[in-house]
Enzyme design. Structure first.
Site, PDB file in Angstrom:
ATOM      1  N   GLN A 172      -4.296 -54.448  32.759  1.00  0.00           N
ATOM      2  CA  GLN A 172      -2.977 -55.458  32.651  1.00  0.00           C
ATOM      3  C   GLN A 172      -1.984 -55.761  31.278  1.00  0.00           C
ATOM      4  O   GLN A 172      -0.767 -55.826  32.042  1.00  0.00           O
ATOM      5  CB  GLN A 172      -3.627 -56.688  32.656  1.00  0.00           C
ATOM      6  CG  GLN A 172      -2.971 -57.846  33.451  1.00  0.00           C
ATOM      7  CD  GLN A 172      -2.935 -59.201  32.291  1.00  0.00           C
ATOM      8  OE1 GLN A 172      -3.455 -58.945  30.609  1.00  0.00           O
ATOM      9  NE2 GLN A 172      -3.528 -60.376  33.369  1.00  0.00           N
ATOM     10  N   ARG A 190      -6.297 -60.665  21.834  1.00  0.00           N
ATOM     11  CA  ARG A 190      -5.301 -60.295  22.607  1.00  0.00           C
ATOM     12  C   ARG A 190      -3.841 -60.496  21.995  1.00  0.00           C
ATOM     13  O   ARG A 190      -2.848 -59.506  21.814  1.00  0.00           O
ATOM     14  CB  ARG A 190      -5.415 -60.869  23.931  1.00  0.00           C
ATOM     15  CG  ARG A 190      -4.888 -60.142  24.498  1.00  0.00           C
ATOM     16  CD  ARG A 190      -4.975 -60.574  26.402  1.00  0.00           C
ATOM     17  NE  ARG A 190      -3.651 -60.302  27.067  1.00  0.00           N
ATOM     18  CZ  ARG A 190      -2.963 -60.801  27.702  1.00  0.00           C
ATOM     19  NH1 ARG A 190      -2.447 -62.039  27.601  1.00  0.00           N
ATOM     20  NH2 ARG A 190      -2.504 -59.918  29.027  1.00  0.00           N
ATOM     21  N   SER A 231      -0.750 -63.335  33.981  1.00  0.00           N
ATOM     22  CA  SER A 231      -0.765 -62.676  32.641  1.00  0.00           C
ATOM     23  C   SER A 231      -1.838 -63.301  31.909  1.00  0.00           C
ATOM     24  O   SER A 231      -2.754 -63.408  32.308  1.00  0.00           O
ATOM     25  CB  SER A 231       0.798 -62.859  32.248  1.00  0.00           C
ATOM     26  OG  SER A 231       0.806 -62.141  31.490  1.00  0.00           O
ATOM     27  N   LEU A 232      -1.561 -64.077  31.492  1.00  0.00           N
ATOM     28  CA  LEU A 232      -2.717 -64.808  29.912  1.00  0.00           C
ATOM     29  C   LEU A 232      -3.582 -65.324  30.797  1.00  0.00           C
ATOM     30  O   LEU A 232      -4.514 -65.782  30.638  1.00  0.00           O
ATOM     31  CB  LEU A 232      -2.157 -64.955  29.261  1.00  0.00           C
ATOM     32  CG  LEU A 232      -2.547 -66.812  28.441  1.00  0.00           C
ATOM     33  CD1 LEU A 232      -3.434 -65.801  27.467  1.00  0.00           C
ATOM     34  CD2 LEU A 232      -1.719 -67.644  27.710  1.00  0.00           C
ATOM     35  N   HIS A 251       3.467 -56.020  28.878  1.00  0.00           N
ATOM     36  CA  HIS A 251       3.206 -55.824  30.357  1.00  0.00           C
ATOM     37  C   HIS A 251       4.382 -54.325  30.268  1.00  0.00           C
ATOM     38  O   HIS A 251       5.162 -54.054  31.366  1.00  0.00           O
ATOM     39  CB  HIS A 251       3.157 -56.490  31.498  1.00  0.00           C
ATOM     40  CG  HIS A 251       2.292 -57.806  31.089  1.00  0.00           C
ATOM     41  ND1 HIS A 251       1.303 -57.838  31.686  1.00  0.00           N
ATOM     42  CD2 HIS A 251       2.801 -58.170  31.342  1.00  0.00           C
ATOM     43  CE1 HIS A 251       0.614 -59.101  31.619  1.00  0.00           C
ATOM     44  NE2 HIS A 251       1.660 -59.394  31.319  1.00  0.00           N
ATOM     45  N   GLN A 279       2.050 -67.012  29.465  1.00  0.00           N
ATOM     46  CA  GLN A 279       3.627 -66.837  28.478  1.00  0.00           C
ATOM     47  C   GLN A 279       4.795 -67.621  28.734  1.00  0.00           C
ATOM     48  O   GLN A 279       5.232 -67.181  30.056  1.00  0.00           O
ATOM     49  CB  GLN A 279       3.356 -66.220  28.012  1.00  0.00           C
ATOM     50  CG  GLN A 279       2.200 -66.172  26.595  1.00  0.00           C
ATOM     51  CD  GLN A 279       2.213 -64.825  25.793  1.00  0.00           C
ATOM     52  OE1 GLN A 279       2.652 -65.107  24.414  1.00  0.00           O
ATOM     53  NE2 GLN A 279       2.416 -63.829  26.548  1.00  0.00           N
TER      54      GLN A 279
END
Length: 331
Positions: free
Chosen positions: A271, A130, A115-116, A221, A31
């Site tokens: 995560q 998510r 991340s994503l 996160h 993102q």
């Protein structure tokens, strides 16, 4: 074996490289990489990209491509829309590389997702859930994510400082390290007040300078995402995971996942609240001989980060029809 050329900042070409002779990594952004018009040219020019995005819309049952192509930005930035949009863009690039250039995932030595980007398989429905879970985790108060440019070699100093002062924050205020992107950049995540307070102390100590707010709709996160973590755990438990074709590096451990599906589920769940260990993932890749980095997905954010952290590497960023046509001409 197919050929790749590294793209130079000025003239878009440099040295010829082959995955037969060099170690390579396949990389997917997270993102913050989204923009209005993302993947529109791929949708128009390549049937495989069109089919993939149309299939994602059918699975999700909402007009994803309208948000990707036309916005508005505020709607695209909502994490429940951003996450499937970036995933679709990234996988569309990969599918074009497979069909038009004969590239296979198995040609690479490892894969990394920021991340994503770690959700890089056929997971658009899971990614949408998510995103919704993360958005719904924030029920009150102002939150943010802020990237800090580190002055000098103070990465460990900042981490130690945050551990020291986190208990001094007022009740309800949160400031945690969401991403360690490089030796020169981290991202703080939490409440506005908490992040501002920690940021000011870091600046006072002379550990970091400029800070930039990120275009995200939730503080990813960090511990504020625990509700999302709880929602995602049963969804991940119901999801079938195949063994990775190539080593996939975990954001949490900066090490390859094992072939145990339960470990994959657990780490993907962790995560959501844990720090993304991107700097260690990249530095370990370099130590293990990775020279070619192929970034599939929107914008140049992740490739620029790789160039600054690993200036001797061959970094190829593929986001658009123009990028793909340049590779075709150079080959």
């Amino acid at each position: 074996m197919f050929l790749l050329r590294s793209i130079c900042k000025k003239n878009y070409h440099r040295c010829l490289s082959t995955l037969a002779s060099k170690k390579s990594a396949l990389v997917f952004p997270g993102q913050g990489a989204q923009y209005i018009g993302m993947a529109k040219d791929l949708y128009i020019e390549y049937n495989v990209a069109k089919d993939l995005i149309d299939e994602a819309e059918e699975i999700l049952d909402f007009n994803l491509k309208s948000i990707m192509f036309d916005g508005p930005l505020q709607l695209l930035t909502l994490t429940e829309n951003t996450q499937p949009a970036i995933l679709c863009h990234s996988i569309a690039v990969l599918r074009v590389l497979e069909t038009e250039y004969g590239i296979n995932v198995s040609d690479f030595n490892c894969a990394l997702g920021h991340s994503l980007g770690e959700y890089f398989s056929d997971a658009v429905k899971l990614v949408r859930l998510r995103g919704k879970s993360m958005q719904e985790s924030i029920v009150e108060g102002e939150t943010c994510m802020r990237a800090l440019v580190i002055d000098g070699d103070h990465l460990e100093d900042i981490a130690n400082l945050i551990n020291e002062i986190k208990n001094d924050l007022p009740e309800g205020e949160v400031a945690e390290i969401a991403n360690i992107n490089s030796r020169r950049q981290i991202v703080l995540s939490g409440t506005n007040t908490g992040v501002s307070y920690v940021n000011s102390i870091i600046n006072t100590r002379g550990f970091a300078g400029r800070a930039v707010g990120l275009p995200v709709s939730a503080p990813f996160h960090c511990s504020l995402m625990r509700a999302a973590q709880l929602k995602m755990r049963p969804l991940l438990e119901k999801t079938n995971f195949n063994s990775p074709i190539i080593p996939v590096i975990s954001n949490v451990t900066a090490k390859p996942y094992s072939k145990n599906p339960s470990e994959i589920r657990d780490l993907l769940c962790q995560q959501i609240t844990k720090t993304v260990q991107w700097q260690k993932s990249v530095s370990d890749g370099v130590k293990n001989g990775i020279e070619d980095w192929v970034v599939c997905g929107p914008s140049q954010v992740l490739s620029n980060l790789l160039k600054r952290e690993h200036p001797k590497g061959n970094i190829l960023s593929i986001s658009s029809y123009k990028d793909l046509e340049l590779i075709k001409k150079l080959n």
